[in-house]
Scaffold this active site. Structure first.
Site, short mmCIF file in Angstrom:
data_model
loop_
_atom_site.label_atom_id
_atom_site.label_comp_id
_atom_site.label_asym_id
_atom_site.label_seq_id
_atom_site.Cartn_x
_atom_site.Cartn_y
_atom_site.Cartn_z
N GLN A 116 0.81 -1.26 -0.05
CA GLN A 116 -0.16 -0.07 -0.09
C GLN A 116 1.11 1.17 0.11
OE1 GLN A 116 -3.66 -1.01 0.68
NE2 GLN A 116 -3.69 1.07 -0.66
N LYS A 119 1.88 1.72 -3.64
CA LYS A 119 0.63 1.85 -4.49
C LYS A 119 0.24 3.37 -4.33
CE LYS A 119 -2.65 -1.16 -3.79
NZ LYS A 119 -3.90 -1.98 -3.47
N LYS A 131 -2.41 -0.90 6.77
CA LYS A 131 -3.42 -1.85 6.25
C LYS A 131 -3.97 -2.47 7.72
CE LYS A 131 -5.29 -3.75 2.54
NZ LYS A 131 -5.58 -3.36 1.32
N GLY A 170 -12.40 -0.14 3.03
CA GLY A 170 -12.46 -1.75 2.89
C GLY A 170 -11.57 -2.21 2.21
N ASP A 171 -11.71 -3.92 2.28
CA ASP A 171 -11.04 -4.83 1.48
C ASP A 171 -11.76 -6.07 1.55
OD1 ASP A 171 -8.04 -4.85 0.60
OD2 ASP A 171 -8.44 -6.77 1.21
N THR A 215 -11.97 0.33 -7.88
CA THR A 215 -10.85 -0.48 -8.02
C THR A 215 -10.94 -1.20 -9.38
OG1 THR A 215 -10.64 -0.69 -5.70
CG2 THR A 215 -9.43 -2.21 -7.06
N ASN A 246 -16.44 -7.12 -4.68
CA ASN A 246 -16.51 -5.82 -5.19
C ASN A 246 -15.43 -5.53 -6.51
OD1 ASN A 246 -14.76 -3.07 -4.81
ND2 ASN A 246 -16.97 -2.64 -4.53
N SER A 383 -10.42 6.81 -2.90
CA SER A 383 -10.59 7.01 -1.42
C SER A 383 -9.82 8.51 -1.36
CB SER A 383 -9.80 6.09 -0.45
OG SER A 383 -10.56 4.89 -0.66
N1 GLU Z 1 -8.05 -2.10 0.19
C1 GLU Z 1 -7.82 -1.23 -1.15
C2 GLU Z 1 -6.57 -1.36 -1.62
O1 GLU Z 1 -6.04 -2.42 -1.56
C3 GLU Z 1 -8.28 0.34 -0.78
C4 GLU Z 1 -7.84 1.01 0.37
C5 GLU Z 1 -8.32 2.26 0.41
O2 GLU Z 1 -9.03 2.87 -0.32
O3 GLU Z 1 -7.96 2.84 1.47
O4 GLU Z 1 -5.99 -0.76 -2.34
#
Ligand code: GLU
Length: 451
Positions: A116, A119, A131, A170-171, A215, A246, A383
């Site tokens: 993350q 990313k 996370k 979410g995830d 996503t 999702n 987000s």
């Molecule tokens: N869980 C999502 C990801 O893997 C989104 C994380 C977010 O929006 O903070 O990027």
């Protein structure tokens, strides 16, 4: 520093990490995948080694592990484990989702948090990496049980959050329902209507339009950019998708909008192949309304759909494969099958769905490969757009959010592409994305001193 010395040094950092954090194979895999790309940067910039930037990046700034007690509908006492790994905040507040799934442990959360950081850096927006989650399994639980779990989880987690501190979303296993319960409890405990503390909220109470779709939409847009470089597009292309959460749902939706013929979805029980093309409305009804399985889809769809419980969805011949289920779902055997069947592009909707061995096979075959950090960054980018709307007490139209999302995906694509070219790896988006993201984070870390 010569490149071989840089490679040796990165290998020693990795070896130290494996000794220090044993039993976290997914985290080691995610780190290895990034460090493998960095030798040329480390060789060119000795200050990175001197200031131990890589060692700092693989050590989370803070890790929180807590007990989550709750009562089931029979009055029985249940205990789960909660996690939040606040990995790096050099670029902004910790940002990243929560995963509720029985497989969740510290190593999984660290792999996701580590990914993350990079990313989020690639989006170009001001968000750090984090996370969290729990080994709680929402599947088969009543709404009341999910609510009690979420309330207990947030009762502990809330003290670590804040719109300028740490902003979950979410995830897997955490969608609109869970985020609603989590936000409600945060609001109650803190007595603050702090919209920017969570993203993926309902659009009626501070959520951004298109966040749910982002996503999946983003991964398809990224794929389209990769195909454009190769002088083609998604129109009329056969596409296979794994997963049915999702990400998968809105991958199917956007691919169909761009004229692709999507023939598969899957879950942990098996996959569906539908030669007429996935009926998205039926799939949404089953997954989003009834919380059912893809086997229900096959049953209700009629003769065009077949439910398969043996083998892998990647054995189905396709032009474009979009893994959108979970980590390490696309193995070397799968990659060999995809290449044999003539796949031209693979792009990751899930986090780290492709094993390192599978990636090697795809690379050698010259398949266009969209790495998760770049290809699925549309979710977290949206987000960040939600946080921007919340900070301004604003609410944008769906068109505006979609335009911004498309712009971010194009820019991520171009950054990864150009960086790969600059470092002598043309077309290698994985390397390009790793280097570009690392440089952005490393520059911020260096500038902010030894903290
Ligand atoms: N869980 C999502 C990801 O893997 C989104 C994380 C977010 O929006 O903070 O990027």
């Amino acid at each position: 520093m010569p490149s071989t010395a840089a490679t040796d040094w990165l290998a020693s950092v990795e070896a130290a990490l494996q000794r220090r954090d044993p039993g976290e194979p997914e985290f080691h895999q995610a780190v290895q995948e990034v460090l493998e790309s960095l030798a040329p940067v480390v060789a060119a910039r000795p200050e990175l080694r001197e200031h131990r930037v890589v060692e700092r990046l693989v050590e989370p700034e803070r890790q929180v592990i807590f007990r989550v007690p709750w009562q089931d509908d029979q009055g029985g006492v249940r205990i789960n484990r909660g996690f939040r790994v606040e990995f790096n905040s050099a670029l902004g507040p910790y940002k990243g989702g929560l995963r509720f799934h029985p497989s969740v442990n510290l190593g999984i959360v660290k792999f996701l948090g580590f990914e993350q950081i990079f990313k989020n850096a690639l989006t170009g927006l001001g968000i750090g990496g984090g996370k969290g989650g729990s080994d709680f399994d929402p599947r088969g639980r009543s709404d009341a049980e999910v609510m009690r779990f979420c309330q207990s989880f947030m009762t502990e987690l809330h003290r670590h959050l804040g719109e300028h501190t740490d902003v979950p979303a979410g995830d897997i296993g955490v969608g609109g329902r869970e985020l609603g319960y989590l936000f409600g409890q945060y609001r109650r405990i803190t007595n603050r209507w702090e919209a920017g503390v969570l993203t993926g909220k309902g659009t009626g109470w501070g959520g951004s339009r298109v966040r749910t779709e982002a996503t999946g939409y983003g991964n398809v847009l990224f794929t389209a950019e990769m195909l454009k470089v190769r002088g083609t597009d998604l129109e009329g292309r056969r596409v296979t998708v794994s997963g049915s959460g999702n990400v998968a749902l809105y991958t199917v939706a956007k691919a169909q909008q761009l004229g692709a013929h999507v023939v598969t979805v899957s879950d942990s029980g098996g996959y569906v192949i539908d030669e007429k093309g996935i009926d998205l409305a039926l799939l949404q009804q089953i997954k989003e309304v009834e919380r059912g399985r893809v086997s229900d889809y096959a049953e209700r769809r009629g003769t065009s759909a077949r439910y398969v419980t043996e083998g892998s969805v990647w054995e189905v011949p396709t032009d474009v494969a979009l893994p959108s289920a979970t980590q390490n779902e696309l193995t070397e055997t799968d990659a060999i099958a995809l290449v044999r069947n003539g796949v031209t592009a693979v792009s990751e909707g899930a986090n780290m769905p492709t094993t390192p061995e599978a990636l090697r096979v795809l690379r050698e075959a010259g398949v266009a490969f969209g790495p998760a950090k770049a290809a699925n960054a549309g979710g977290v980018a949206t987000s960040a757009l939600e946080m921007r709307q919340n900070a301004a007490r604003d609410s944008w139209t769906a068109d505006r959010v979609e335009d911004e999302l498309a712009g971010v995906m194009r820019s991520i694509h171009d950054t990864a592409y150009e960086t790969a070219e600059r470092y002598g790896r043309p077309g290698d988006y994985a390397t390009g994305a790793n280097i570009a993201a690392f440089e952005r984070v490393a520059d911020a870390v260096l500038a902010q001193g030894l903290i």
